[in-house]
Enzyme design. Sequence first.
Site, PDB file in Angstrom:
ATOM      1  N   TYR A 196     -14.238  84.676  19.634  1.00  0.00           N
ATOM      2  CA  TYR A 196     -14.184  83.448  20.417  1.00  0.00           C
ATOM      3  C   TYR A 196     -12.759  83.276  20.926  1.00  0.00           C
ATOM      4  O   TYR A 196     -11.882  82.844  20.179  1.00  0.00           O
ATOM      5  CB  TYR A 196     -14.590  82.309  19.489  1.00  0.00           C
ATOM      6  CG  TYR A 196     -14.773  80.956  20.141  1.00  0.00           C
ATOM      7  CD1 TYR A 196     -16.003  80.596  20.698  1.00  0.00           C
ATOM      8  CD2 TYR A 196     -13.741  80.028  20.148  1.00  0.00           C
ATOM      9  CE1 TYR A 196     -16.181  79.332  21.257  1.00  0.00           C
ATOM     10  CE2 TYR A 196     -13.909  78.770  20.714  1.00  0.00           C
ATOM     11  CZ  TYR A 196     -15.134  78.428  21.262  1.00  0.00           C
ATOM     12  OH  TYR A 196     -15.321  77.192  21.803  1.00  0.00           O
ATOM     13  N   THR A 211      -7.793  79.904  22.425  1.00  0.00           N
ATOM     14  CA  THR A 211      -6.359  79.563  22.415  1.00  0.00           C
ATOM     15  C   THR A 211      -5.497  80.652  23.044  1.00  0.00           C
ATOM     16  O   THR A 211      -5.834  81.820  23.019  1.00  0.00           O
ATOM     17  CB  THR A 211      -5.867  79.323  20.974  1.00  0.00           C
ATOM     18  OG1 THR A 211      -6.247  80.441  20.175  1.00  0.00           O
ATOM     19  CG2 THR A 211      -6.471  78.071  20.395  1.00  0.00           C
ATOM     20  N   SER A 262      -4.365  73.280  21.119  1.00  0.00           N
ATOM     21  CA  SER A 262      -5.452  72.311  21.139  1.00  0.00           C
ATOM     22  C   SER A 262      -5.897  71.901  22.537  1.00  0.00           C
ATOM     23  O   SER A 262      -7.045  71.529  22.741  1.00  0.00           O
ATOM     24  CB  SER A 262      -5.006  71.038  20.394  1.00  0.00           C
ATOM     25  OG  SER A 262      -4.542  71.352  19.110  1.00  0.00           O
ATOM     26  N   ARG A 274      -2.915  76.489 -22.092  1.00  0.00           N
ATOM     27  CA  ARG A 274      -1.465  76.508 -22.226  1.00  0.00           C
ATOM     28  C   ARG A 274      -0.979  75.417 -23.170  1.00  0.00           C
ATOM     29  O   ARG A 274      -1.439  74.278 -23.114  1.00  0.00           O
ATOM     30  CB  ARG A 274      -0.861  76.293 -20.845  1.00  0.00           C
ATOM     31  CG  ARG A 274       0.635  76.403 -20.791  1.00  0.00           C
ATOM     32  CD  ARG A 274       1.086  76.211 -19.360  1.00  0.00           C
ATOM     33  NE  ARG A 274       2.514  76.085 -19.268  1.00  0.00           N
ATOM     34  CZ  ARG A 274       3.145  75.337 -18.382  1.00  0.00           C
ATOM     35  NH1 ARG A 274       2.452  74.646 -17.497  1.00  0.00           N
ATOM     36  NH2 ARG A 274       4.455  75.270 -18.362  1.00  0.00           N
ATOM     37  N   ARG A 322      -1.796  63.991 -12.516  1.00  0.00           N
ATOM     38  CA  ARG A 322      -1.745  64.852 -11.335  1.00  0.00           C
ATOM     39  C   ARG A 322      -3.069  65.602 -11.159  1.00  0.00           C
ATOM     40  O   ARG A 322      -3.532  65.790 -10.047  1.00  0.00           O
ATOM     41  CB  ARG A 322      -0.593  65.856 -11.470  1.00  0.00           C
ATOM     42  CG  ARG A 322       0.777  65.182 -11.490  1.00  0.00           C
ATOM     43  CD  ARG A 322       1.841  66.101 -12.073  1.00  0.00           C
ATOM     44  NE  ARG A 322       2.168  67.206 -11.192  1.00  0.00           N
ATOM     45  CZ  ARG A 322       2.846  68.297 -11.572  1.00  0.00           C
ATOM     46  NH1 ARG A 322       3.248  68.436 -12.834  1.00  0.00           N
ATOM     47  NH2 ARG A 322       3.111  69.246 -10.702  1.00  0.00           N
ATOM     48  N   GLY A 329       5.200  78.175 -14.264  1.00  0.00           N
ATOM     49  CA  GLY A 329       5.695  79.405 -13.659  1.00  0.00           C
ATOM     50  C   GLY A 329       4.601  80.404 -13.327  1.00  0.00           C
ATOM     51  O   GLY A 329       4.614  81.020 -12.255  1.00  0.00           O
ATOM     52  N   THR A 332      -4.788  73.075  10.763  1.00  0.00           N
ATOM     53  CA  THR A 332      -4.370  73.215  12.153  1.00  0.00           C
ATOM     54  C   THR A 332      -5.535  73.574  13.062  1.00  0.00           C
ATOM     55  O   THR A 332      -5.653  73.055  14.162  1.00  0.00           O
ATOM     56  CB  THR A 332      -3.273  74.309  12.261  1.00  0.00           C
ATOM     57  OG1 THR A 332      -2.286  74.053  11.258  1.00  0.00           O
ATOM     58  CG2 THR A 332      -2.618  74.305  13.610  1.00  0.00           C
ATOM     59  N   GLU A 348      -9.407  73.977  14.643  1.00  0.00           N
ATOM     60  CA  GLU A 348     -10.453  72.991  14.951  1.00  0.00           C
ATOM     61  C   GLU A 348      -9.864  71.580  15.042  1.00  0.00           C
ATOM     62  O   GLU A 348     -10.440  70.621  14.549  1.00  0.00           O
ATOM     63  CB  GLU A 348     -11.561  73.031  13.889  1.00  0.00           C
ATOM     64  CG  GLU A 348     -12.507  74.185  14.050  1.00  0.00           C
ATOM     65  CD  GLU A 348     -13.269  74.138  15.368  1.00  0.00           C
ATOM     66  OE1 GLU A 348     -13.755  73.065  15.727  1.00  0.00           O
ATOM     67  OE2 GLU A 348     -13.350  75.191  16.034  1.00  0.00           O
ATOM     68  N   ASP A 377      -5.744  69.820  15.280  1.00  0.00           N
ATOM     69  CA  ASP A 377      -4.630  69.479  14.405  1.00  0.00           C
ATOM     70  C   ASP A 377      -4.929  68.163  13.706  1.00  0.00           C
ATOM     71  O   ASP A 377      -5.434  67.211  14.310  1.00  0.00           O
ATOM     72  CB  ASP A 377      -3.354  69.341  15.247  1.00  0.00           C
ATOM     73  CG  ASP A 377      -2.193  68.828  14.420  1.00  0.00           C
ATOM     74  OD1 ASP A 377      -1.481  69.652  13.830  1.00  0.00           O
ATOM     75  OD2 ASP A 377      -2.016  67.583  14.349  1.00  0.00           O
TER      76      ASP A 377
END
Lengths: 666, 666
Positions: free
Chosen positions: A137, A140, A146, A312, A335, A403, A424, A426, A428
């Site tokens: 396709y 761009t 866009s 851990r 978190r 780490g 980004t 389809e 932004d």
Amino acid sequence: MGEVQTDHLAHERGRAEFDVEAMKIVWAGSKQAFDLSDRMARVVASDPVFRKDNRAMLGRKELFKNTMRKAAHAWKRIIELRLSEEEASRFRAFVDEPAFTDLHWGMFVPAIKGQGTDEQQQKWLPLAYKMQIVGCYAQTELGHGSNVQGLETTATFDPKSDEFVINSPTLTSSKWWPGGLGKASTHAVVYARLIIGNQHHGVHGFIVQLRSLDNHVPLPGITVGDIGMKFGNGAYNTMDNGVLRFDNVRIPRNQMLMRVSQVTREGRFVQSNVPRQLIYGTMVYVRQTIVSDASIALSRAVCVATRYSAVRRQFGAKNGGLETQVIDYKTQQNRLFPLLASAYAFRFVGEWLKWLYTDVTQRLQAKDFSTLPEAHACTAGLKSLTTSFTADGIEECRKLCGGHGYLFSSGLPELFAAYVPSCTYEGDNYILQLQVARILMKTVSQLGSGVQPVGTTAYLGRVEHLMQCQCSVQKAEDWLKPSTIQEAFEARATRMAVACAQKLSTMPNQEEGFAELSADLVEVAIAHCQLIVVSKFIEKLQQDIPGKGVRKQLEVLCNVYALSLLHKHQGDFLATGSITPEQASLANDQLRHLYDQVRPNAVALVDAFNYTDHYLGSVLGRYDGNVYPKLYEEAWKDPLNDSDVPDGYNEYLRPMLKQQLHLARL
Amino acid sequence: MGEVQTDHLAHERGRAEFDVEAMKIVWAGSKQAFDLSDRMARVVASDPVFRKDNRAMLGRKELFKNTMRKAAHAWKRIIELRLSEEEASRFRAFVDEPAFTDLHWGMFVPAIKGQGTDEQQQKWLPLAYKMQIVGCYAQTELGHGSNVQGLETTATFDPKSDEFVINSPTLTSSKWWPGGLGKASTHAVVYARLIIGNQHHGVHGFIVQLRSLDNHVPLPGITVGDIGMKFGNGAYNTMDNGVLRFDNVRIPRNQMLMRVSQVTREGRFVQSNVPRQLIYGTMVYVRQTIVSDASIALSRAVCVATRYSAVRRQFGAKNGGLETQVIDYKTQQNRLFPLLASAYAFRFVGEWLKWLYTDVTQRLQAKDFSTLPEAHACTAGLKSLTTSFTADGIEECRKLCGGHGYLFSSGLPELFAAYVPSCTYEGDNYILQLQVARILMKTVSQLGSGVQPVGTTAYLGRVEHLMQCQCSVQKAEDWLKPSTIQEAFEARATRMAVACAQKLSTMPNQEEGFAELSADLVEVAIAHCQLIVVSKFIEKLQQDIPGKGVRKQLEVLCNVYALSLLHKHQGDFLATGSITPEQASLANDQLRHLYDQVRPNAVALVDAFNYTDHYLGSVLGRYDGNVYPKLYEEAWKDPLNDSDVPDGYNEYLRPMLKQQLHLARL
């Protein structure tokens, strides 16, 4: 799940307070969907051709060669196993490697289906379905992302030969980025400005053959190649994103996709009576799949981080005993658990979007376009919200692994690098939220005029109530009531939208005002989209949910999702007076209590995603929790460990150590 | 700056309202620092051995070989050019490739300097200074990260032979992660539990030779290797992070680093009178360099994103004219300019930390330990704040470049992948903020008792005023007053700290309460650290700043920094009543006006970083703005483009296209 010898997480699994098998069905959407998915995942995982752990060690050429091998093997298996379209699609998803076939099935075929005439479909689709041609396709360009109307590639009608002549008039008009274009595709749907005589007729799609079907050599006038390495190792580097230039490439007139507009033999430009709104229907479909993929990507990362957080141990040893599992720390929970809750939330909003797509399609067929703008905006906003959050969430999960999350073998770096383009492509994510904001501003401005807001904006119809209602929370538990949460989110979104609309209305020029306030408008749009996700989670809980303890877990997760958002955005809630500072603080207290309820179920909640170790692709996220011996084992596979003394020691390191650098050729 | 043919950004540079050369001096810290940096950058940039653009295409072995080559060549040039220690350090920084030499100079040498006796220093430092040995710092283990007291490696004293016997008793005790350990180092400072008889005496450092100085082969009893690929392409994969196991490795007693503790010939464990606080001094130093590196990494990303935002055009074309530069969009400014302001803010707080380190060192020499805990906490908090923000900021800059930011040649993926470990090493960023919170809670709890808070916590001494003061802002411009900003940030930090301390005091067990509230405590610490950065920026503006328009620019940036933070965290400010919703809204209005002032100066403000195109390593960030032709050129260098038809076509793609897969060997 691989061969489980000792299950180091058995204790965790034993603590679960709900029926994990039942939750797996809820996650999959239905027993049928679960079975299909489970079967496909196992077929892929057990096939050595589909191994992924060596991707970091392959150079670009070998990597791409391997992708072609996997694609061919997948296709062979799909045929041998006589898989249905849906099964084949799941099968390819579990191969878990970006490949040109994604664009062939996901963009090339749908473009022909959506924009081709019946005749064109009859000609091209059978070739594509059998993979006798491979397509991509090509929209761009190097200088144009866009903004489709800014494309520079031209397709000029030549009435003499009844052909279009395709050209790349400038460097910036080079097609750039299309996946599968660089090396694999034989054909492309190319978007170009249609020129007839001296007249421009906008941008249209054209089927262009790029390479010989005999020997794959690019056809005359075609310059095509790969655009080079991208973010990360493995990741999207398995994809041949391409560059393409045209030098007077001729195609027959009937290779313009003519469902919506036609060019006649005489060179007349004709618009058909097919409604242009149909393309919005396609966008609703594509974005719905992106939201659904967001929940998958996020849940993979969360699965890894949750399991490893249980394995851990760090600090807190008492009397020489074991250190504390890091999942027991409140900072870790604070978190991790909102990310876990978000994975479920995105799953359910994705499910709802599937319904929305069906609804929109039915209405379109009945020529009812009334809900389309709102549905289109809503999918745009949810695409933006879920992909941005997921990208950040994957990286947060990586950090939550300490780490070791930085090792390729943790799987998280590659997951992140392969995922971030979603923010980004389809559309932004910021531009999409501005589209949402535009609908919201329009809706607010029409509130006085009796136009009833529809779909996800319906709540704005209760603007009078929502502008002045007061949150009734007096103690932490009051925040567990769905209607309380819902109203707080509605009040916040409404008040932010109204405030922005008022500010806009004081500005002399609406367009300039919109540009000036665009940063605020994005925040309004986000508040609206978060409300949608919260609402759809709450709606899900009103359905029949079988399985011991399953509903209870989802209630907890729904509350974690809503209250963690409320805390993160408390500035919005407070600034609009939707809640008081005391109520914000109570929400936070309640959130901590909810974490205690998630904790014993955390590992089981990620088990419910039912990911194989192959699909997860993470040493840290192994089902059996046997992390350290496997990390150790993986390390020695690096090519640097082929020899004790590294290549280059004699040329570079030895002369330095022996103080003989002045003699060395560097 | 490379060869500039046409400067596509000349127009942007012409708009600057300040003396860029003068700003370069401010950024560098002094004329002298600027000259040194500029000279070193140019020497490195002009040397073809130091090219970086091919890193993505090298396999792991070639990549590491290339790193050794660069390290040897750098050392050769450093000797030839007779560079001073400072010059050499800048030189290595501009080579811009993680290498074993970083650990040799940055950890191995300082460890011996800081923890070795005079005798040990005299023996080992000359060898290290001449690079006759290469050393690393072997602390972390497979199962043990931040918690040094949890290390399992043992060093058992053998009184018969007067030696220590080093062992890795478990798999999890394998040393894991140390940079330079895997392939390059001949020696390591190894941290191990000291055992004498049956007594454990805590963790100490030991100098251990790992490889033969004749042929680099690992010595008997040593198993050493690389731990494998890490995040990204190029990036930290140039570093040989290593794994190391000991099987009865013997070292002489005098290779224990004995400045602070000794083991005598008889096997007695003796503590010296050297104050243990000295190690905190070292940590202040290391973290100060990390903050300074954060401003560099962030400014590089911002430089790329700013220049490319000025080059790139998208939408908004009128009457067929040029599209709008994306830097003119408010959403772009709202994301980019706060990052630009933060780069400057971090630069100045880093400068201040250099002063703090000198101050701490002088006090330590005078045995004044009074400011140490606060200074230690403050550097921990700033390390955490700046590295987390920078990691996110780099990724945001990448997204600000649209799709092309995802290309390796944009430089941003590699910058991100190489930068993110900063969030984890030298103290996980969340654990560090809890250290800050601990000091803050202690300080608040002692406020009544007449103990005066010192250093960056001094403002808490004005707790009575800050608990009840009201922000005086009535119109947007009022937010430009430094004292207004400062007080708002002080009030917010104070009130959050006091609220947490009060909540803590109601809890039966302080330690458990601290754990329970740890997520809130992290927010308190962040508020405190943001205040420090804002304060130091304001202080910087009180200094003499020469150069036309330079001060004005910095004032604007300081306000952008503070007000964008205030908006982002407005929940804190509102919840604590430090400002009203109306004042929050005015701050946001003022922020928008400030963006208008940054806009014409943006490109010049990133030029002031004085980065060479080599150091920046980004096609999108090129000084001359000539982006598209160079992107196009770079693409063709990918190995996949060596041939038109990709390797593997005949084996995999052709059989698929020709429907002959059943015959193919896959």
